[in-house]
Scaffold this active site. Structure first.
Site, PDB file in Angstrom:
ATOM      1  N   HIS A 131     -10.111  -3.752  11.202  1.00 45.13           N
ATOM      2  CA  HIS A 131     -10.786  -3.889   9.908  1.00 45.13           C
ATOM      3  C   HIS A 131     -12.072  -3.078   9.821  1.00 45.13           C
ATOM      4  O   HIS A 131     -12.897  -3.338   8.949  1.00 45.13           O
ATOM      5  CB  HIS A 131     -11.118  -5.360   9.623  1.00 45.13           C
ATOM      6  CG  HIS A 131      -9.986  -6.125   8.987  1.00 45.13           C
ATOM      7  ND1 HIS A 131      -8.749  -6.224   9.552  1.00 45.13           N
ATOM      8  CD2 HIS A 131      -9.910  -6.816   7.831  1.00 45.13           C
ATOM      9  CE1 HIS A 131      -7.963  -6.964   8.769  1.00 45.13           C
ATOM     10  NE2 HIS A 131      -8.646  -7.327   7.715  1.00 45.13           N
ATOM     11  N   GLU A 148       0.814  -1.218   0.000  1.00 43.54           N
ATOM     12  CA  GLU A 148       0.000   0.000   0.000  1.00 43.54           C
ATOM     13  C   GLU A 148       0.839   1.255   0.000  1.00 43.54           C
ATOM     14  O   GLU A 148       0.526   2.243  -0.678  1.00 43.54           O
ATOM     15  CB  GLU A 148      -0.943   0.005   1.208  1.00 43.54           C
ATOM     16  CG  GLU A 148      -2.051  -1.049   1.160  1.00 43.54           C
ATOM     17  CD  GLU A 148      -1.604  -2.445   1.587  1.00 43.54           C
ATOM     18  OE1 GLU A 148      -0.426  -2.633   1.949  1.00 43.54           O
ATOM     19  OE2 GLU A 148      -2.459  -3.354   1.558  1.00 43.54           O
TER      20      GLU A 148
HETATM   21  C1  LIG Z   1      -1.936  -4.163   4.801  1.00 44.75           C
HETATM   22  C2  LIG Z   1      -3.003  -5.082   4.351  1.00 44.75           C
HETATM   23  N1  LIG Z   1      -3.393  -5.057   3.069  1.00 44.75           N
HETATM   24  C3  LIG Z   1      -4.373  -5.865   2.645  1.00 44.75           C
HETATM   25  C4  LIG Z   1      -4.981  -6.720   3.510  1.00 44.75           C
HETATM   26  C5  LIG Z   1      -6.130  -7.591   3.050  1.00 44.75           C
HETATM   27  N2  LIG Z   1      -5.782  -8.991   3.106  1.00 44.75           N
HETATM   28  C6  LIG Z   1      -6.130  -9.775   4.130  1.00 44.75           C
HETATM   29  S1  LIG Z   1      -5.558 -11.310   3.979  1.00 44.75           S
HETATM   30  C7  LIG Z   1      -4.890 -10.977   2.475  1.00 44.75           C
HETATM   31  C8  LIG Z   1      -4.187 -12.023   1.687  1.00 44.75           C
HETATM   32  C9  LIG Z   1      -2.927 -12.330   2.279  1.00 44.75           C
HETATM   33  O1  LIG Z   1      -2.291 -13.276   1.528  1.00 44.75           O
HETATM   34  P1  LIG Z   1      -1.057 -14.027   2.141  1.00 44.75           P
HETATM   35  O2  LIG Z   1      -0.200 -13.073   2.900  1.00 44.75           O
HETATM   36  O3  LIG Z   1      -0.427 -14.777   1.055  1.00 44.75           O
HETATM   37  O4  LIG Z   1      -1.719 -14.984   3.214  1.00 44.75           O
HETATM   38  P2  LIG Z   1      -2.821 -16.105   2.962  1.00 44.75           P
HETATM   39  O5  LIG Z   1      -4.137 -15.443   3.160  1.00 44.75           O
HETATM   40  O6  LIG Z   1      -2.649 -16.623   1.605  1.00 44.75           O
HETATM   41  O7  LIG Z   1      -2.567 -17.103   4.020  1.00 44.75           O
HETATM   42  C10 LIG Z   1      -5.083  -9.656   2.143  1.00 44.75           C
HETATM   43  C11 LIG Z   1      -4.613  -9.035   0.926  1.00 44.75           C
HETATM   44  C12 LIG Z   1      -4.541  -6.713   4.839  1.00 44.75           C
HETATM   45  N3  LIG Z   1      -5.075  -7.514   5.762  1.00 44.75           N
HETATM   46  N4  LIG Z   1      -3.546  -5.895   5.237  1.00 44.75           N
END
Ligand SMILES: Cc1ncc(C[n+]2csc(CCOP(=O)(O)OP(=O)(O)O)c2C)c(N)n1
Ligand SMILES: [Mg+2]
Lengths: 350, 323
Positions: free
Chosen positions: A129, A60
């Site tokens: 959130h 971000e």
């Molecule tokens: C700073 C931030 N940006 C976006 C999000 C939204 N978000 C929540 S979980 C997620 C996916 C995360 O993917 P990964 O780190 O690969 O973990 P996974 O869910 O695949 O275990 C996102 C983009 C967030 N929680 N925090």
């Protein structure tokens, strides 16, 4: 006029902008996916291609800086963060750079960046959130802050935001996404910085924005059942703040109530109370404000009723302000219903 | 990890236990009593278990949104976790945090936060403290492939490398960030290589093979314990259900049935059984014993949660700052 949901209205605004201005692009995590940011970007990649409708790494801070760069170079980026809480990582480029670019460099180069941020309430979104940080953005000179309430405004104000030469933060409330209302097919050339009288009454003026305007309209309806007549002013744009409609109404009703989706302390409601006080209007009773308490959002649904203000809280507060001890007790129409989700069909998770 | 089973069977049991807990949550999720976004770890049990085998009670662990396995494998209290999902005052955060914010300081689970990348840097701060005051103790922080896209990932690794901090950064690469595939977020290069520029040694392995995880974790934990500094572990794995909630989300079209089938064949439980040479003749009885003890534990955790009170209204503004 044809009716659209708030989410579809946002989608339509972006379609319009992409179709009419080659410098517009839409970027954000999940933007080209089938879920499409809660339905607000669905199908855009098919129509406009992956060069203009882009996914974004979870970066971000860097990506918002990239958006600033693209904007000062002449593009009109629409950047989406799925929660305002994620944009906290983007505060540096928004606050230090985008907001100040035009001013700092002698008014030569503008930064027409639009950042769509989603806010919400309830269903276990919890402390990281579900914040409503409009006051942070509104506090920064150089940013415009938009909080649409109706589907029509969701479309027209987003178009206005992208066409505006200033950086604009658009805060969209999740509980509005499925609301439906009339939306013009074309762009109506709406300007930012104009509030709207949504209901006209004589006893009290309610000022609010975004989802809380719906609670205020419901409060006005409840108050009407006991003979109290309320005006409701929807801010639409939080900054610049249009005081004309508010002052006009308060001069007439001499009572003021402000409801905000964010925290009460140091927030939008305090600003509006201060401006009314500065205008020297003598109120008939103490002004009231409704917002979140000075505590982070608890996840447990059991605390949603004490945490989030609702129409009934507002209406009861006003009725005792206007009618004193004689005020009849207003029934809570939502008694016994789950209060932490927008409609019964919703089953979570967000 | 001391779950009472012989050393050889302990990792299998622990993965099975975590799987059954997640399945129990999934079964009851639609009751609308756990109103908190749950990011299930079904299919991703091996990294948590294989790493935790090498940790002591004093070692510290942090996680992010998909944290149940990490919490449980470190010994986090199951009853208080379930009560947290139910929003009860007996929950590990008194209902304030929900699924995305587990904590159990009594077993060194220092917290989990859902803002991507955040606990990468916070864990680095814990490692900074341990290096100065608790030599020999280590920190593990778990995160996903998308968290490596945040700037703090690099900032933290560089600092940990500079100060030789006792920390193990564990990335579970499950190929997706919500519904976004790797190709739309990252250039085509191994995530493991991200650390080497910071002079943080990096190890990549099969994240569905608990023995392989354990082997790599052992090296990394020993390095950290002996003052040799941080390591980066990348485990390739896959989440079987959707990003959030218990549904298998093939309807969203971002992944295919073939891909899902491929990874189901690589299920960490199946792989571990095969490695153990199971099922043998005695297996049925052993397996029943495992299932029975897990069922009992889960039932009692849910009972504890459901019978616990909700926080009272006055608690909404309690603990905003320490008094
Ligand atoms: C700073 C931030 N940006 C976006 C999000 C939204 N978000 C929540 S979980 C997620 C996916 C995360 O993917 P990964 O780190 O690969 O973990 P996974 O869910 O695949 O275990 C996102 C983009 C967030 N929680 N925090
Ligand atoms: Mg992932």
């Amino acid at each position: 006029m044809r009716k659209l949901s708030f989410a579809s209205a946002i989608l339509e605004a972006q379609e319009y902008l992409l179709a009419n201005d080659p410098s517009v692009f839409v970027i954000g995590l999940g933007v080209p996916t089938n879920a499409g940011v809660f339905g607000t970007t669905v199908g855009l990649v098919k129509k406009f291609g992956p060069d203009r409708v882009l996914d974004m790494p979870a970066s971000e801070n860097g990506m918002t800086g990239m958006g600033v760069g693209a904007a000062i170079a002449g593009m009109r980026p629409i950047m989406v963060h799925n929660r305002v809480d994620f944009a906290v990582l983007a505060m540096e480029p928004i606050v230090n750079q985008a907001a100040k670019w035009f001013y700092t460099y002698g008014g030569q180069v503008s930064c027409p960046l639009t950042v769509r941020l989603i806010i919400g309430r309830g269903w276990g979104q919890g402390p990281q959130h579900s914040q409503s940080l409009q006051a942070w953005f509104a506090h920064v000179p150089g940013l415009k802050v938009v909080m649409p309430t109706t589907p029509s405004d969701a479309k027209q104000l987003l178009i206005a935001a992208v066409n505006d030469p200033a950086p604009v933060i658009v805060l969209e409330h999740r509980w509005l996404y499925d609301t439906v209302g009339p939306v013009a097919a074309q762009s109506t050339g709406e300007q930012l910085g104009v509030s709207r009288l949504m209901a006209e009454g004589t006893d009290v003026t309610l000022v609010s924005c975004s989802y809380m305007t719906l609670e205020c309209l419901e409060a006005a309806r409840l108050l009407a059942t006991i003979g109290v007549s309320a005006s409701v002013v929807d801010l639409r744009t939080v900054s610049p703040l249009d005081m004309t409609t508010i002052l006009g109404s308060v001069e007439h009703t001499r009572r003021l109530v402000v409801a905000d989706t964010g925290h009460t302390w140091f927030g939008i409601s305090g600003e509006i109370l201060a401006r009314v006080a500065e205008a020297g209007i003598n109120l008939l009773s103490r002004p009231l404000r409704y917002g979140l308490p000075n505590a982070p959002t608890p996840t447990t649904a059991s605390l949603s009723d004490v945490y989030y203000p609702r129409a009934i809280d507002i209406a009861r507060g006003i009725s005792s302000q206007v009618m004193g001890a004689n005020a009849p007790l207003l029934e809570d129409p939502d008694l016994g219903k789950p209060l932490d989700w927008p409609q019964r069909a919703f089953t979570g998770p967000y | 990890m001391t779950n009472g089973w012989p050393h050889e069977l302990a990792p299998y049991f622990e993965m099975l236990r975590i799987r059954r807990v997640e399945e129990a949550i999934a079964r009851r999720y639609s009751d609308q009593q756990m109103r908190t976004p749950v990011h299930f770890c079904i299919g991703q049990e091996a990294p948590a278990v294989g790493v935790s085998m090498h940790l002591t009670l004093a070692d510290q662990v942090m996680s992010a949104h998909r944290n149940h396995a990490h919490y449980l494998a470190k010994g986090g209290d199951l009853g208080r976790m379930i009560a947290e999902l139910y929003g009860r005052s007996t929950g590990c955060c008194k209902g304030r945090g929900g699924s995305q914010h587990l904590i159990d300081t009594s077993v060194g689970f220092a917290g989990a936060a859902p803002i991507l990348g955040s606990t990468i840097s916070i864990a680095t701060g814990i490692a900074f403290k341990l290096a100065k005051f608790n030599p020999g103790e280590v920190v593990v922080t778990y995160f996903g492939d998308a968290a490596c896209e945040e700037g703090v990932f690099h900032e933290s690794l560089a600092f940990a490398s500079l100060h030789s901090l006792p920390i193990i950064y564990v990335c579970e690469n499950n190929l997706y960030s919500v519904h976004s595939p790797m190709e739309s977020r990252q250039p085509d290069r191994p995530i493991a290589e991200l650390a080497t520029g910071h002079r943080v040694p990096s190890f990549e392995g099969d994240g569905n093979d608990v023995a392989e995880v354990s082997m790599l974790a052992s090296t990394a934990v020993n390095r950290a314990r002996n003052g040799a500094g941080p390591s980066f572990l990348v485990f390739n794995t896959y989440r079987i259900v959707g990003h959030v909630g218990p549904e298998v989300d093939l309807n969203l079209g971002y992944r295919t049935q073939d891909e899902l089938d491929h990874w189901e064949r690589k299920d960490p439980l199946v792989q571990e059984m095969r490695r153990l040479g199971l099922p043998t003749a005695a297996w049925k009885e052993l397996s029943d014993q495992m299932e029975d003890s897990i069922t009992l534990e889960i039932e009692s955790a849910f009972r504890f949660a459901i019978e616990s009170p909700y926080p009272d209204a006055a608690e909404v503004a309690l603990d905003v700052v320490p008094s």
